[in-house]
Design a protein around this motif. Structure first.
Motif, PDB file in Angstrom:
ATOM      1  N   GLU A  27       3.438   0.888  -2.888  1.00 50.26           N
ATOM      2  CA  GLU A  27       2.015   0.658  -2.456  1.00 50.26           C
ATOM      3  C   GLU A  27       1.614   2.089  -2.265  1.00 50.26           C
ATOM      4  O   GLU A  27       0.168   2.124  -2.665  1.00 50.26           O
ATOM      5  CB  GLU A  27       2.243   0.106  -1.159  1.00 50.26           C
ATOM      6  CG  GLU A  27       0.842  -0.494  -0.439  1.00 50.26           C
ATOM      7  CD  GLU A  27       0.945  -0.995   0.923  1.00 50.26           C
ATOM      8  OE1 GLU A  27      -0.035  -0.873   1.707  1.00 50.26           O
ATOM      9  OE2 GLU A  27       1.802  -1.541   1.209  1.00 50.26           O
TER      10      GLU A  27
ATOM     11  N   GLU B  22      -3.130   6.031  -7.137  1.00 51.18           N
ATOM     12  CA  GLU B  22      -3.672   5.915  -8.492  1.00 51.18           C
ATOM     13  C   GLU B  22      -5.050   5.080  -8.390  1.00 51.18           C
ATOM     14  O   GLU B  22      -6.305   5.472  -9.227  1.00 51.18           O
ATOM     15  CB  GLU B  22      -2.841   4.984  -9.453  1.00 51.18           C
ATOM     16  CG  GLU B  22      -1.360   5.733  -9.668  1.00 51.18           C
ATOM     17  CD  GLU B  22      -0.821   5.157 -10.675  1.00 51.18           C
ATOM     18  OE1 GLU B  22      -0.793   3.974 -10.910  1.00 51.18           O
ATOM     19  OE2 GLU B  22       0.028   5.946 -11.609  1.00 51.18           O
ATOM     20  N   SER B  23      -5.344   4.332  -7.306  1.00 55.29           N
ATOM     21  CA  SER B  23      -6.462   3.283  -7.580  1.00 55.29           C
ATOM     22  C   SER B  23      -7.431   4.111  -6.685  1.00 55.29           C
ATOM     23  O   SER B  23      -8.681   3.876  -7.230  1.00 55.29           O
ATOM     24  CB  SER B  23      -6.214   2.122  -6.817  1.00 55.29           C
ATOM     25  OG  SER B  23      -5.452   2.247  -5.498  1.00 55.29           O
TER      26      SER B  23
ATOM     27  N   ASP C 199       0.380   3.163  -5.743  1.00 55.61           N
ATOM     28  CA  ASP C 199      -0.646   2.421  -6.322  1.00 55.61           C
ATOM     29  C   ASP C 199      -1.855   2.773  -5.494  1.00 55.61           C
ATOM     30  O   ASP C 199      -2.764   3.035  -6.291  1.00 55.61           O
ATOM     31  CB  ASP C 199      -0.368   0.978  -5.840  1.00 55.61           C
ATOM     32  CG  ASP C 199      -1.424   0.307  -6.452  1.00 55.61           C
ATOM     33  OD1 ASP C 199      -1.537   0.076  -7.705  1.00 55.61           O
ATOM     34  OD2 ASP C 199      -2.066  -0.509  -5.686  1.00 55.61           O
ATOM     35  N   GLU C 200      -1.756   3.249  -4.442  1.00 55.14           N
ATOM     36  CA  GLU C 200      -3.021   3.553  -3.764  1.00 55.14           C
ATOM     37  C   GLU C 200      -3.453   4.979  -4.198  1.00 55.14           C
ATOM     38  O   GLU C 200      -4.694   5.296  -4.388  1.00 55.14           O
ATOM     39  CB  GLU C 200      -2.758   3.866  -2.177  1.00 55.14           C
ATOM     40  CG  GLU C 200      -4.164   4.115  -1.572  1.00 55.14           C
ATOM     41  CD  GLU C 200      -3.969   4.205   0.027  1.00 55.14           C
ATOM     42  OE1 GLU C 200      -4.283   3.061   0.853  1.00 55.14           O
ATOM     43  OE2 GLU C 200      -3.473   5.110   0.637  1.00 55.14           O
TER      44      GLU C 200
END
Length: 535
Positions: free
Chosen positions: A158, A164-165, A161-162
């Motif tokens: 998680e 990257e986003s 992913d954060e």
């Protein structure tokens, strides 16, 4: 006379051994603790002074101001130089608090790469996002250390992913945590396929013992527990299937960040992170000149550098000013005559210093990537370019518009000390000082309101002056372009807009609200209201 100047090959060899990086984070992510533990592992200090350490421990070596030690936060950036594995490391520790972001910005200009510290429970926070954007603009390679994995935190997938986003940069793990929280048992080195097991020891005071085994070792499942081991294996399989492998070229280009997991406070994951940092971070590279038409080679024989920070009163016994200079090329030695491009005049470098927090010692020589301190006899200012031989000017360090304002009032009769303190604190960039047409009291502008407390504290402790700041109801400062525009000829300003001048005599308008600023911009289409100027 024999020429003792180093050859380009000799300079290139010196430069190749240097690493200059800054550490950034949101407050309380563990940046100062990580800094202290890096110094501990390097042998640069004998005892880590973490904020949550024992009462008998000293304060963090990078937090040397009285107010930093009282509040347990970093208020100013500092340089720390030490050696690891034959490499000369310069670490720029920066304030995490948003109120001191301008000081952090100036330090990032002097760095070749960055370490971004994230809290395992909170991930990417507001100040981290802002500082990341500065790094992106300067194309600085970034390694990420996800801290506090020995406390309850989020799933590592998680967090990736954060990154990257939210930040828009690819994230590739270089190691992977085994468990988290109180089940955290160590990290798995993805490249070497080794498991490093850690245990707490002496409250993180000393190096944690390290056990290395194969990641399929039955002992690992026994130590990690069934749940942590299953989660670890699932994470490794997902990382492998997603193809999120570290690419050094992408990292150097600023398009990918390599991610390490660990805990600075208890030394979990510190050693592989430090080894990765020394191995992966780039040596000093080419530096673009002010006009963007030339790149300065760090192995060039001619010395060049720039002043990115001024610090007053580092030595309370001498009350001197120290200019922090980033060396960009050539070799700097004691008693060298250098040219100051702004003054177009020579300045003798009588005694360059190595910097280690507040401490300093005479430096016999400095090369590209090194940060040296020069005692400032009023001949240096932030943004100054220094050179020997062919003239060189580096991009000027910008000055950003203040967002909080107040009248700085003297509470006693020590006018000379007050004036000296105001002048010197402005020179180091702590505040912007404006003068009104009437009245002696200066108007001070800062990026964050906490700086008002720092101003009063430092005037008292460093200059023996009692003062107070009376807040003023202004929220934006703007310079004018063209700079010679008479404010009285502008339309739509209103009586609540204050006309002041800065230290260079430039007109600055203070607006009571964002609406008032936007209205003035609409009413004066031929004028640009600048939020950023050259210092």
């Amino acid at each position: 006379m024999v020429d003792s100047s180093p050859t380009s090959d000799e300079l290139a060899a010196k430069v190749a051994l240097r690493r200059t990086f800054a550490i950034i984070s949101h407050p309380d992510a563990g940046k100062t603790t990580l800094t202290e533990k890096i110094l501990l592992y390097a042998g640069a200090i004998e005892l880590a002074g973490a904020v949550r350490g024992r009462k008998s421990r000293r304060h963090a070596v990078s937090d040397w101001m009285a107010m930093e030690q009282q509040r347990g936060i970093s208020l100013t950036s500092t340089a720390l130089e030490f050696d690891i594995d034959g490499r000369r490391i310069t670490l720029l520790d920066t304030p995490g608090h948003k109120d001191f972001s301008e000081d952090t910005y100036r330090s990032l200009v002097a760095a070749d790469s960055v370490v971004m510290v994230l809290d395992a429970a909170k991930g990417v926070e507001e100040q981290t996002r802002k500082l990341f954007e500065v790094c992106r603009r300067h194309r600085l390679p970034i390694l990420t250390f996800v801290n506090k994995f020995d406390t309850e935190g989020r799933d590592p997938l998680e967090l990736l992913d954060e990154i990257e986003s939210v930040l828009g940069i690819a994230a590739a793990p270089l190691n992977w945590p085994i468990g988290r929280g109180d089940q955290f048992r160590g990290v798995y080195d993805i490249q070497d396929r080794q498991v490093l097991l850690y245990e707490r020891h002496m409250q993180g005071q000393r190096r944690a013992p390290v056990t290395v085994s194969h990641h399929r070792d039955p002992q690992l499942e026994e130590l990690a527990g069934e749940h942590a081991y299953r989660e670890f294996i699932e994470g490794i399989d997902l990382i492998a299937s997603a193809g999120a492998t570290f690419d050094h070229a992408q990292y150097l280009a600023g398009r990918q960040t390599g991610v390490f997991f660990g805990s600075a406070l208890t030394n979990f994951g510190l050693e592989p992170f430090l080894e990765g940092l020394v191995t992966l971070a780039p040596p000093p590279g080419l530096r673009m000149t002010k006009d963007g038409d030339e790149e300065i080679d760090p192995a060039s024989p001619d010395f060049s550098g720039f002043v990115f920070k001024i610090q007053a009163n580092m030595d309370p016994r001498h009350r001197d000013h120290v200019a922090f200079v980033r060396v960009c090329s050539g070799k700097l030695v004691k008693d060298m005559m250098v040219m100051n491009a702004r003054l177009n005049a020579p300045v003798r470098v009588a005694r360059p210093y190595k910097i280690f927090g507040r401490d300093r010692e005479t430096s016999t020589e400095a090369y590209a990537g090194d940060i040296v301190g020069l005692v400032n006899p009023g001949r240096f200012a932030i943004g100054d370019s220094l050179y020997v031989g062919r003239p060189v000017e580096f991009p000027l360090v910008p000055q950003f518009a203040a967002e909080h304002f107040g009248r700085l009032k003297l509470e006693d009769q020590r006018h000379k000390q007050f004036d000296d303190g105001v002048r010197q604190l402005e020179e180091e960039g702590l505040m912007q000082v404006f003068r009104t047409k009437h009245g002696r009291d200066p108007v001070v502008g800062v990026v964050g309101a906490l700086q008002f407390d720092v101003i009063q504290s430092r005037l008292q402790t460093e200059y023996g002056v009692a003062s107070r700041v009376e807040p003023m109801n202004y929220h934006a400062a703007r310079w004018l372009d063209p700079p010679d525009k008479n404010p009285q000829t502008l339309a739509g300003l209103g009586a609540n807009v204050l006309d002041v001048t800065d230290r260079r005599g430039r007109t600055v308008l203070l607006f009571p609200s964002e609406w008032a600023l936007q209205y003035a911009e609409r009413e004066n289409p031929g004028v640009t209201f600048l939020s950023e100027v050259e210092r």
